[in-house]
Each structure stands twice: as C-alpha cells, then as structure tokens.
Design a protein around this motif. Sequence first.
Motif: not given
Length: 353
Positions: A42, A44, A47, A72, A126-127, A190
């Motif tokens: 990516t 950054t 991944g 997460p 949350t996601v 990120s």
Amino acid sequence: MSEQMKTRYLSVDSDVDNLTETGAVRTAAALLKDNLTVAFPTETVYGLGGNAESREAIERIFRAKGRPADNPLIAHVARKDDVYRYASSVSEQAEQLMDAFWPGPLTIIFPHNGTLPEAVTAGLSTVALRMPGHPLALAIIEEAGVPVAAPSANTSGRPSPTAAVHVREDLDGKIAAIVDGGATGVGVESTVVDCSSEKPAILRPGGITKEEIENIIGSVEVDSALSAGDEAPRSPGMKYTHYAPNAAVTVVSGSDRFFQEQINNAAAQGRRVGVLVPEEKKDLFTGVEEERICGSVNDMASVARDLYASLRSFDLSGRSDLILAMAVPETEIGQAIMNRLRKAAGNRVIAEK
Ligand code: TXA
Ligand code: MG
C-alpha cells in the motif's frame, strides 16, 4: 501453530497501463477469493490481506502474524460507497475526511452494522475502514470484489514492512503469496481517526497529519494515551510493544553533546551501541558499533520512509545490543515518527534537562 505453505512471489511490471490485466493482480485476487492470505504494497506499508468477509481468512491472518486476537483489523475498500455496506452511520466529518483524503493514508473508525465477522472488529462496536492510495492495492481489492482486511505484513511486534523482502523475512512459508510492488512511499502506517462519536479523535498518528485533518474538519482530539504511554489507548493495537528490532531501543532527545554522552555511558557499561541518526549527523559520533542513516531532518518525509528499514537492518547485522535513536521534532509527520520510535523503545526516552 501457523500453517506451513509454499509462498508464491508475484512481481508486477511497473509500466503496465491496466493493472487489473496483470497476472500478479489476477492471481492475488483469486487467492483472496479462496480465503488465502496475500501480502501486497500500500502507499504506507505492505499489508497482509485476507477476505474481510471470511472468518477463515481472518484466522489465517492472525495466525501468520502471531497477532493477539483482541487487536482489530482495518478493512480496505476500493470505493467510498463500500463504507455504507459496513458502517451503521457516517458522520458529516467522516464524509469530509473521505472526500479530502481517500484514496490515501487515512483510516476512519465507524460504528458498524454487524456485517463483517467479529474477528475483524475484535468484538468492538466499531470498524476501521480505509481506501488505500496505492494503485496495486486498489487493483487487487477491486479485482477480488471483497473488502480486504489487512494489518501490516510483519510478524506481530516487528517493524512494519516497507519492501517485499521485509515481508519475506517475517512471513515466508506462512502466507500464500507476496505481491512485490517495490518500496512503499509513506513508510509509516495510516493515521487512524475515530469518527464513531461526536468528537473526532486521532487514535494513531500516521501518513495524514493532524494539521491536514484539522484543515478539513476543525480541531480534533489526540488520544492522550498516545504520548503518555498509557495502558488504555482507545486503539487496541497501540498498547502493544511494536515496531521493535531485537536490540533494545532508546530514544534520545537533546543536543549532539548529550547524544554523545549517552553513547559514552552505554559503552562504559559494555553495551555495543548502534545509532540511528539523520543524514546531517553522519559520522559525527564516536564510540559507536554501527551507524544507520535515516532520512534528512530537512525532509521529514524521508525519515518516515526510511524508518522501518533502518530498524530492521540492525537485526540483519546483529552487531548492536542497544540502539540509540535520535528524536525528531514532533511536527507534522514527525508525530508519527516519534510515536513509532517510542513504541519501538517500549517508551524508553532520555531527554536532556
Ligand atoms: O497503513 C496502514 O494502516 C496499514 C496498511 C497495510 O493499510 N495497516 C495497518 O494495520 O497498520 P494494523 O493492523 O497494523 O494496524 C491497525 C490499527 C491497530 O492499532 C488497531 O488496533 C486499530 O488500527 N484499529 C482497528 N480497528 C479499530 C477499531 N474498531 N477501533 C479502534 N482502533 C482500531
Ligand atoms: Mg501493524
């Protein structure tokens, strides 16, 4: 135990017009659809991707990295519209941030609607969603046709990979494939910004600076645990020692003379001292076992770009047992750099009085 497999290496021609047509992208997408794990670049860091809708794929990611299950993952999407498939609500500020910075190095936390498996969100309400800016990453996600969960492609705790060879060092034989797209650009991960509640907050500094975010949505909080080294940061991943090479790291902040004193003190105790300094300080210090140059202070982006490779390179030589890293000013991308250095150092910082 992690599964053993033969890792495939997929390289990409840099001068192709249509990335989706390339064999590497097609193969990577096919493996992702089969719920296998694929590392890809990516903008950054690299991944380690897996189908975010598949519990099996998510399990493979956690196993290959040796990642704690309560941390997460970020689900990567190829289009902004995909956010509405997983978020139960999208705030005005989140909309503005997506318009300003996507595709790009910004991860946004939304309340989720329960569509993705719990393993992705570690049971939180949350996601984390991000649309990466790297054309290869986007092509792979698009071609796979599924959201792609992707933590950094390193063994948990190690510096994140900014080149395919770093992924190989950590994960060869544990993942299905590595797509080699050359060195990543930004070099640190990120920025994670929480937009799930009324007041947006930065949970992890990164490729998009606080200043850039505030230019779009006004003042944001910064999770206070980030600088304090608190036990309860709101981003679960921030509580672990991270980004660390094998040798102990200490961050030194102060004058050149103070830095030299720290070298002398450590050497007097029999430590083999490696130093991590910007170009401007090359060959300035004496009594060091080895020196690694990490970017230039006049170009903080270059420090971010070199940071993880420099940390990793100490492990390759194995000559130092203590690394003294020179602090950088905590402005703009310097906030992310110092955050990662402090983590690599387990918060050991020596500051001149
Ligand atoms: O640049 C990046 O973000 C890279 C590339 C591959 O996209 N990915 C990355 O992922 O850094 P990872 O897993 O190494 O870091 C994700 C961070 C962790 O600190 C995690 O705790 C946090 O995001 N995170 C994920 N979901 C979250 C949630 N729902 N709430 C708060 N923090 C969350
Ligand atoms: Mg990581």
